[in-house]
Design an enzyme around this catalytic site. Structure first.
Site, mmCIF file in Angstrom:
data_model
loop_
_atom_site.group_PDB
_atom_site.id
_atom_site.type_symbol
_atom_site.label_atom_id
_atom_site.label_comp_id
_atom_site.label_asym_id
_atom_site.label_seq_id
_atom_site.Cartn_x
_atom_site.Cartn_y
_atom_site.Cartn_z
ATOM 1 N N THR A 44 0.830 -1.205 0.000
ATOM 2 C CA THR A 44 0.000 0.000 0.000
ATOM 3 C C THR A 44 0.863 1.253 0.000
ATOM 4 O O THR A 44 0.595 2.212 -0.725
ATOM 5 C CB THR A 44 -0.911 0.020 1.247
ATOM 6 O OG1 THR A 44 -1.595 -1.216 1.337
ATOM 7 C CG2 THR A 44 -1.902 1.159 1.186
ATOM 8 N N THR A 45 1.928 1.235 0.812
ATOM 9 C CA THR A 45 2.828 2.391 0.902
ATOM 10 C C THR A 45 3.531 2.644 -0.427
ATOM 11 O O THR A 45 3.900 3.775 -0.739
ATOM 12 C CB THR A 45 3.858 2.177 2.024
ATOM 13 O OG1 THR A 45 3.171 1.793 3.214
ATOM 14 C CG2 THR A 45 4.667 3.431 2.296
ATOM 15 N N TYR A 107 -12.750 -4.828 -1.551
ATOM 16 C CA TYR A 107 -13.949 -4.381 -2.254
ATOM 17 C C TYR A 107 -14.912 -5.521 -2.573
ATOM 18 O O TYR A 107 -16.105 -5.398 -2.369
ATOM 19 C CB TYR A 107 -13.633 -3.593 -3.544
ATOM 20 C CG TYR A 107 -14.879 -2.946 -4.123
ATOM 21 C CD1 TYR A 107 -15.409 -1.809 -3.530
ATOM 22 C CD2 TYR A 107 -15.537 -3.502 -5.202
ATOM 23 C CE1 TYR A 107 -16.574 -1.231 -4.028
ATOM 24 C CE2 TYR A 107 -16.711 -2.933 -5.703
ATOM 25 C CZ TYR A 107 -17.213 -1.800 -5.113
ATOM 26 O OH TYR A 107 -18.370 -1.236 -5.586
ATOM 27 N N TYR A 133 -1.963 -10.474 5.202
ATOM 28 C CA TYR A 133 -2.068 -9.057 5.557
ATOM 29 C C TYR A 133 -3.510 -8.750 5.944
ATOM 30 O O TYR A 133 -4.385 -8.646 5.090
ATOM 31 C CB TYR A 133 -1.626 -8.215 4.364
ATOM 32 C CG TYR A 133 -1.599 -6.716 4.561
ATOM 33 C CD1 TYR A 133 -1.782 -6.123 5.814
ATOM 34 C CD2 TYR A 133 -1.365 -5.876 3.470
ATOM 35 C CE1 TYR A 133 -1.753 -4.754 5.967
ATOM 36 C CE2 TYR A 133 -1.332 -4.501 3.614
ATOM 37 C CZ TYR A 133 -1.528 -3.950 4.859
ATOM 38 O OH TYR A 133 -1.494 -2.580 5.001
#
Length: 289
Positions: A44-45, A107, A133
């Protein structure tokens, strides 16, 4: 596979719309100099949602090449499409990554049985060790403790990154099965380690790899008093690196330090003026600017 210590969730520097590999290599060298246990490219980072498939695999390959065995590489190769995650993970293994970070499918909100099958088939097809994760705030669904326990029966499931904000989850997971737990929140590193976590997949270590490595090393030795001094010194940094959605603040902080260009890909954009002022003050207060 032994996972403990600090693993940096690497930011992906951009320059004029493209990945800035010169800045990226300099970032990696700072991490290695800071004695991190490993790095995590394209999570994500690393703005994985806006990297093309080609960029995604190239950043992982470049990371492995630059690191050259000096620390572990956990490739961010998860997706909400199982087939896409399998493809990215096979590519990561071919590049030489040590493990993959697999986010809960986001999602589409699968059931726990769907989550179990998703992670299981990725491990089976790639034969690359998997770090699960758990990040319900982004994915919309958690990986239930019972699902982690089922998955932990597979020797390829080597760890779980816990980013749900719950220290109690660490105890519950350690009570349910034998799997390594890594904190996914910088501010919860010490509380989670106090109940059994083995380290942190960190955003803040983009800025302070050496200091975080020392804090976690002290905690691993059981010296929580000395480790707490680091936590207290850098707590405001841990907090303000999430003043807006990650990785907006950490890239702004790195840009203020002259390490990267302050560039994002939409839908992410620059930090608001008020938050930039607050982050700048925090960086100065913590002695990191």
């Amino acid at each position: 596979m032994n996972l403990q210590g600090v693993y940096t969730a690497l930011a992906t520097p951009f320059c004029n719309g493209k990945v800035d590999y010169k800045a990226f290599e300099e970032l990696l060298e700072r991490q290695i100099a800071g004695k991190v246990a490993g790095v995590v490219p394209v999570g994500t980072t690393g703005e994985s949602p806006t990297l093309s498939m080609e960029e995604h695999t190239e950043v992982i390959a470049k990371t492995v090449e630059i690191v050259n065995g000096r620390c572990q590489v956990i490739a961010g190769s998860g997706a909400n499409s199982t087939e896409e995650a399998i493809h990215l993970t096979i590519e990561a293994k071919a590049a030489g990554a040590d493990a993959s970070l697999q986010v809960t499918p986001y999602y589409n909100k699968p059931t726990q049985e769907g989550i179990y099958r998703h992670f299981s088939v990725i491990a089976e097809k790639s034969q690359l060790p998997v770090v699960l994760y758990n990040v319900p705030g982004r994915a919309g669904v958690p990986i239930a403790v019972e699902t982690i326990a089922r998955l932990a029966e597979n020797p390829l499931m080597v760890a779980v990154k816990e980013a749900g904000g719950s220290v109690d989850r660490v105890s519950a997971i350690k009570n349910a099965c034998d799997i390594t737990v890594l904190s996914g929140d910088d501010s919860l590193t010490l509380p989670m380690m106090a109940v059994g976590a083995s380290g942190i997949i960190s955003v803040a270590s983009n800025i302070i790899p050496g200091e975080l490595s020392e804090m976690v090393a002290l905690a691993l030795k059981g010296d929580f008093v000395s480790a707490l001094a680091y936590h207290q010194k850098y707590y405001e940094l841990f907090r303000d690196l999430f003043i807006e959605s990650n990785p907006i603040p950490v890239k702004a902080a790195m840009a203020l330090r002259g390490e990267i260009a302050c560039e994002y890909r939409l839908p992410l954009c620059e930090l608001s003026a008020a938050h930039l002022e607050a982050l700048t003050a925090t960086l100065k207060k913590c002695g990191t600017l």
